[in-house]
Design a protein around this motif. Structure first.
Motif, PDB file in Angstrom:
ATOM      1  N   GLU A  92      -9.704   1.549   2.096  1.00  0.00           N
ATOM      2  CA  GLU A  92     -10.368   0.485   2.847  1.00  0.00           C
ATOM      3  C   GLU A  92      -9.873  -0.896   2.389  1.00  0.00           C
ATOM      4  OE1 GLU A  92     -12.123   1.174   5.418  1.00  0.00           O
ATOM      5  OE2 GLU A  92     -12.801  -0.864   5.879  1.00  0.00           O
ATOM      6  N   LEU A  93      -9.692  -1.058   1.081  1.00  0.00           N
ATOM      7  CA  LEU A  93      -9.184  -2.331   0.559  1.00  0.00           C
ATOM      8  C   LEU A  93      -7.778  -2.589   1.092  1.00  0.00           C
ATOM      9  CD1 LEU A  93     -10.461  -2.116  -3.124  1.00  0.00           C
ATOM     10  CD2 LEU A  93     -11.168  -3.808  -1.426  1.00  0.00           C
ATOM     11  N   ARG A  94      -6.960  -1.563   1.072  1.00  0.00           N
ATOM     12  CA  ARG A  94      -5.580  -1.734   1.558  1.00  0.00           C
ATOM     13  C   ARG A  94      -5.561  -2.066   3.043  1.00  0.00           C
ATOM     14  NH1 ARG A  94      -4.192   3.187  -0.767  1.00  0.00           N
ATOM     15  NH2 ARG A  94      -4.162   2.942  -3.016  1.00  0.00           N
ATOM     16  N   LYS A  95      -6.469  -1.457   3.811  1.00  0.00           N
ATOM     17  CA  LYS A  95      -6.564  -1.774   5.245  1.00  0.00           C
ATOM     18  C   LYS A  95      -6.880  -3.243   5.436  1.00  0.00           C
ATOM     19  CE  LYS A  95      -8.373   2.446   7.232  1.00  0.00           C
ATOM     20  NZ  LYS A  95      -9.732   2.949   7.476  1.00  0.00           N
ATOM     21  N   ASN A  96      -7.588  -3.812   4.483  1.00  0.00           N
ATOM     22  CA  ASN A  96      -7.950  -5.223   4.552  1.00  0.00           C
ATOM     23  C   ASN A  96      -6.942  -6.113   3.827  1.00  0.00           C
ATOM     24  OD1 ASN A  96     -10.782  -5.762   5.831  1.00  0.00           O
ATOM     25  ND2 ASN A  96     -10.884  -3.774   4.808  1.00  0.00           N
ATOM     26  N   ASN A  97      -5.725  -5.588   3.675  1.00  0.00           N
ATOM     27  CA  ASN A  97      -4.641  -6.379   3.076  1.00  0.00           C
ATOM     28  C   ASN A  97      -4.869  -6.748   1.621  1.00  0.00           C
ATOM     29  OD1 ASN A  97      -2.460  -6.654   4.798  1.00  0.00           O
ATOM     30  ND2 ASN A  97      -3.610  -8.091   6.087  1.00  0.00           N
ATOM     31  N   ILE A  98      -5.661  -5.941   0.946  1.00  0.00           N
ATOM     32  CA  ILE A  98      -5.863  -6.193  -0.479  1.00  0.00           C
ATOM     33  C   ILE A  98      -5.238  -5.043  -1.250  1.00  0.00           C
ATOM     34  CG2 ILE A  98      -7.604  -6.333  -2.315  1.00  0.00           C
ATOM     35  CD1 ILE A  98      -9.347  -7.638   0.069  1.00  0.00           C
ATOM     36  N   ASP A  99      -4.278  -5.401  -2.079  1.00  0.00           N
ATOM     37  CA  ASP A  99      -3.579  -4.371  -2.831  1.00  0.00           C
ATOM     38  C   ASP A  99      -4.480  -3.916  -3.979  1.00  0.00           C
ATOM     39  OD1 ASP A  99      -1.627  -2.689  -3.641  1.00  0.00           O
ATOM     40  OD2 ASP A  99      -0.194  -4.230  -4.230  1.00  0.00           O
ATOM     41  N   ALA A 100      -4.801  -2.647  -3.989  1.00  0.00           N
ATOM     42  CA  ALA A 100      -5.622  -2.088  -5.066  1.00  0.00           C
ATOM     43  C   ALA A 100      -5.023  -0.740  -5.415  1.00  0.00           C
ATOM     44  CB  ALA A 100      -7.061  -1.931  -4.601  1.00  0.00           C
ATOM     45  N   ARG A 101      -5.157  -0.328  -6.662  1.00  0.00           N
ATOM     46  CA  ARG A 101      -4.515   0.917  -7.091  1.00  0.00           C
ATOM     47  C   ARG A 101      -5.488   1.802  -7.849  1.00  0.00           C
ATOM     48  NH1 ARG A 101       0.949  -1.159  -8.141  1.00  0.00           N
ATOM     49  NH2 ARG A 101       1.319  -2.316  -6.220  1.00  0.00           N
ATOM     50  N   ALA A 102      -5.146   3.067  -7.843  1.00  0.00           N
ATOM     51  CA  ALA A 102      -5.862   4.012  -8.695  1.00  0.00           C
ATOM     52  C   ALA A 102      -5.297   3.902 -10.106  1.00  0.00           C
ATOM     53  CB  ALA A 102      -5.664   5.424  -8.170  1.00  0.00           C
ATOM     54  N   PHE A 103      -6.082   4.309 -11.086  1.00  0.00           N
ATOM     55  CA  PHE A 103      -5.588   4.361 -12.473  1.00  0.00           C
ATOM     56  C   PHE A 103      -4.401   5.312 -12.565  1.00  0.00           C
ATOM     57  CE2 PHE A 103      -9.266   3.095 -15.541  1.00  0.00           C
ATOM     58  CZ  PHE A 103      -9.303   1.846 -14.958  1.00  0.00           C
ATOM     59  N   PHE A 104      -3.721   5.227 -13.700  1.00  0.00           N
ATOM     60  CA  PHE A 104      -2.636   6.175 -13.955  1.00  0.00           C
ATOM     61  C   PHE A 104      -3.186   7.608 -13.902  1.00  0.00           C
ATOM     62  CE2 PHE A 104      -1.058   2.585 -16.764  1.00  0.00           C
ATOM     63  CZ  PHE A 104      -0.061   2.196 -15.889  1.00  0.00           C
ATOM     64  N   ILE A 105      -2.358   8.502 -13.405  1.00  0.00           N
ATOM     65  CA  ILE A 105      -2.703   9.930 -13.449  1.00  0.00           C
ATOM     66  C   ILE A 105      -2.486  10.371 -14.900  1.00  0.00           C
ATOM     67  CG2 ILE A 105      -2.030  12.239 -12.634  1.00  0.00           C
ATOM     68  CD1 ILE A 105      -0.861  10.685 -10.125  1.00  0.00           C
ATOM     69  N   PRO A 106      -3.412  11.122 -15.481  1.00  0.00           N
ATOM     70  CA  PRO A 106      -3.194  11.549 -16.869  1.00  0.00           C
ATOM     71  C   PRO A 106      -1.867  12.309 -16.999  1.00  0.00           C
ATOM     72  CG  PRO A 106      -5.411  12.110 -16.141  1.00  0.00           C
ATOM     73  CD  PRO A 106      -4.687  11.617 -14.941  1.00  0.00           C
ATOM     74  N   LEU A 107      -1.174  12.061 -18.096  1.00  0.00           N
ATOM     75  CA  LEU A 107       0.096  12.770 -18.313  1.00  0.00           C
ATOM     76  C   LEU A 107      -0.133  14.275 -18.273  1.00  0.00           C
ATOM     77  CD1 LEU A 107       1.516  10.651 -21.310  1.00  0.00           C
ATOM     78  CD2 LEU A 107       2.183  10.495 -18.892  1.00  0.00           C
ATOM     79  N   SER A 108      -1.296  14.698 -18.821  1.00  0.00           N
ATOM     80  CA  SER A 108      -1.595  16.127 -18.936  1.00  0.00           C
ATOM     81  C   SER A 108      -1.752  16.807 -17.575  1.00  0.00           C
ATOM     82  CB  SER A 108      -2.868  16.324 -19.754  1.00  0.00           C
ATOM     83  OG  SER A 108      -3.948  15.684 -19.107  1.00  0.00           O
ATOM     84  N   GLU A 109      -1.856  16.001 -16.507  1.00  0.00           N
ATOM     85  CA  GLU A 109      -2.006  16.600 -15.180  1.00  0.00           C
ATOM     86  C   GLU A 109      -0.698  16.695 -14.423  1.00  0.00           C
ATOM     87  OE1 GLU A 109      -5.142  15.048 -12.780  1.00  0.00           O
ATOM     88  OE2 GLU A 109      -6.621  15.377 -14.358  1.00  0.00           O
ATOM     89  N   MET A 110       0.386  16.278 -15.077  1.00  0.00           N
ATOM     90  CA  MET A 110       1.672  16.350 -14.388  1.00  0.00           C
ATOM     91  C   MET A 110       2.490  17.503 -14.945  1.00  0.00           C
ATOM     92  SD  MET A 110       2.545  12.366 -13.680  1.00  0.00           S
ATOM     93  CE  MET A 110       1.659  11.498 -14.974  1.00  0.00           C
TER      94      MET A 110
END
Ligand SMILES: *Cc1c(COP(=O)(O)O)cnc(C)c1O
Length: 478
Positions: free
Chosen positions: A409-427
């Motif tokens: 929703e933030l991105r749709k409103n032209n606001i760049d927002a990100r999720a936290f890093f994915i834990p290394l242990s999940e890759m």
């Protein structure tokens, strides 16, 4: 020429200029004299005010235009002006030496709110130009030395070795410490991949451990549990501007005779017990990528108090070549140098680092003010025991079920927002190195990073909070 539609003669009537503005749809006209020299600017606002003051449509524009206008000789200068005026100006005409309009530049920073954006309004341009004109554009030149001295001094550390980026800073540090095959290096589960990759480049084995629930930094108790006879080093990462518990980590390192290599890529200027991060590790590494606290475009630095490690890193950075005997290579080295051009920008950024950290802090505080009124969102903790965090990106936790929808929703409103890093242990490629990591998984699913650019004004923060609130609680979400 693409500016033709914006140009009006100074003898034009107000009505003609209005027609011109109406046609060009830019809200502005450039007024020129009979020699085509730019003599004024009229915005639709200027004309509205003139009409309200009683001007007639048939009067000529020259009495009502703005003669004290802003112009620039080139697009670079125009961008500097936009930044100086905090993007309040929308269009800047470009002129040649005869004041003939050659083009114009539009401020394109109004709509999109970036997550991060460098602010280059001090001596950056002057030093960069100076380095450029000197022709010392490779890695020899006064700015490299000056940047190394000023930034290491800022950290309270004796020596600085500027390198091409933060990732190679970490690699260089580990190699200089003699870390390689058979050694183990402890890293946190929540970090940018460069931290663990640098360990893998050396041939050593990374050991991934869990984080603390309150600070999101590597958990000292988990470090201690992961130590084996092969452990050689710990890389504490000061995540999202939050310093690690350096007291406990230093105690553990001392007790088990381990090296500390700090990863300070996200926390320039943060402190633990009134001492800056970067001053705890035997070597500490910084990144100056474009989205970091200060930037050189691409760039990094290793800082150390050890004269011996300083010398060693300088040789390794420069192909392993002897400092005494040209083209005699003592060790297998790398080309990890920083250019004089990058260092010129870095020096100017270092001059302004306190100022930059201050406005970041102000933005962070504004978010805190607004977010305290919203249930279900919690900002990154500030003032945890001995820690003085800095504001890199704004980091907060929300309900993990709603996190991805909020970001979208933030991105749709032209606001760049990100999720936290994915834990290394999940890759897939890293999970074999991981010990049990429970907290990192939970935090990672809840975390969001929000913009801290200087355009992130109160109105933007308000807008962000309204969007988040609507997504979390369904109010006004229509
Ligand atoms: C950005 C970053 C790096 C890598 O720096 P680069 O300059 O992009 O190579 C390393 N570690 C962390 C924690 C980072 O955020």
């Amino acid at each position: 020429m693409n500016c033709e539609k914006l140009i009006c003669d100074e003898n034009s009537t107000i009505k003609d200029v209005l027609k011109c503005i109406n046609n060009n749809a830019k809200g502005i006209a450039f007024i020129v004299d009979e020699d085509n020299k730019l003599v004024g600017i009229a915005t639709d606002g200027d004309i509205r005010r003139a009409l309200l003051d009683g001007a007639g449509l048939k009067e000529t524009i020259n009495a009502y235009m703005n003669g004290q206008f802003i112009y620039a000789p080139n697009p670079v200068e125009a961008q500097r002006i936009f930044q100086q005026y905090e993007w309040k100006i929308k269009i800047i005409p470009l002129v040649d030496e005869y004041m003939h309009v050659t083009d114009y530049v539009e401020c394109n920073n109004k709509q999109h709110i970036a997550l991060a954006q460098p602010q280059l309004i001090g001596n950056e341009y002057n030093y960069l130009m100076d380095a450029f004109l000197s022709t010392w554009i490779s890695s020899t030149g006064k700015y490299v030395t000056q940047f190394e001295e000023s930034f290491s001094k800022y950290c309270g550390v004796k020596y600085g070795v500027a390198v091409s980026n933060g990732t190679v800073a970490l690699h260089l540090a580990l190699v200089a410490l003699g870390i390689g095959k058979g050694d183990e290096v402890i890293v946190p589960d929540i970090t940018f991949a460069a931290t663990i990759n640098a360990v893998i480049y050396t041939g050593a084995t990374p050991v991934i451990v869990d984080i603390e629930e309150d600070s999101w930094c590597i958990d000292p108790d988990e470090i201690e549990k992961a130590i084996t006879p092969n452990t050689k080093a710990i890389i504490p990462v000061h995540i999202y501007g939050q310093p690690c518990d350096m007291g406990q980590i230093c105690d553990i390192a001392q007790k088990h005779n381990l090296y500390i290599v700090e990863d300070c890529a996200e926390a320039h200027g943060a402190e633990w017990n009134n001492r800056k991060v970067g001053s705890f590790g035997v070597i500490s590494c910084f990144s100056f990528f474009g989205n970091k606290v200060i930037t050189t475009g691409e760039g990094g630095m290793c800082v150390t108090n050890s004269a011996e490690l300083n010398d060693k890193m300088r040789v390794l950075r420069d192909h392993g070549m002897s400092k005494e005997r040209k083209y005699y290579h003592e060790v297998i080295g790398f080309n990890y140098r920083m250019t004089n051009l990058q260092a010129a920008i870095g020096l100017a950024q270092t001059e302004r680092i306190d100022e930059i950290l201050e406005w970041r802090e102000k933005i962070d505080d504004e978010y805190r003010d607004v977010f305290t009124k919203i249930k279900g969102i919690s900002m990154q903790k500030k003032n945890l025991n001995e820690r003085k965090k800095i504001a890199w990106l704004v980091s907060a936790l929300i309900d993990s079920d709603k996190r991805d929808d909020v970001l979208e929703e933030l991105r749709k409103n032209n606001i760049d927002a990100r999720a936290f890093f994915i834990p290394l242990s999940e890759m897939e490629i890293y999970k074999k190195y991981a010990r049990d990591c429970i907290i990192s998984k939970k935090i990672s699913q809840m975390g969001i990073n929000l913009p801290t650019t200087y355009e992130t004004k109160q109105a933007v923060i308000k807008k962000i909070s309204v969007i988040i609130c609507a997504m979390l609680h369904g109010e006004g979400n229509k």
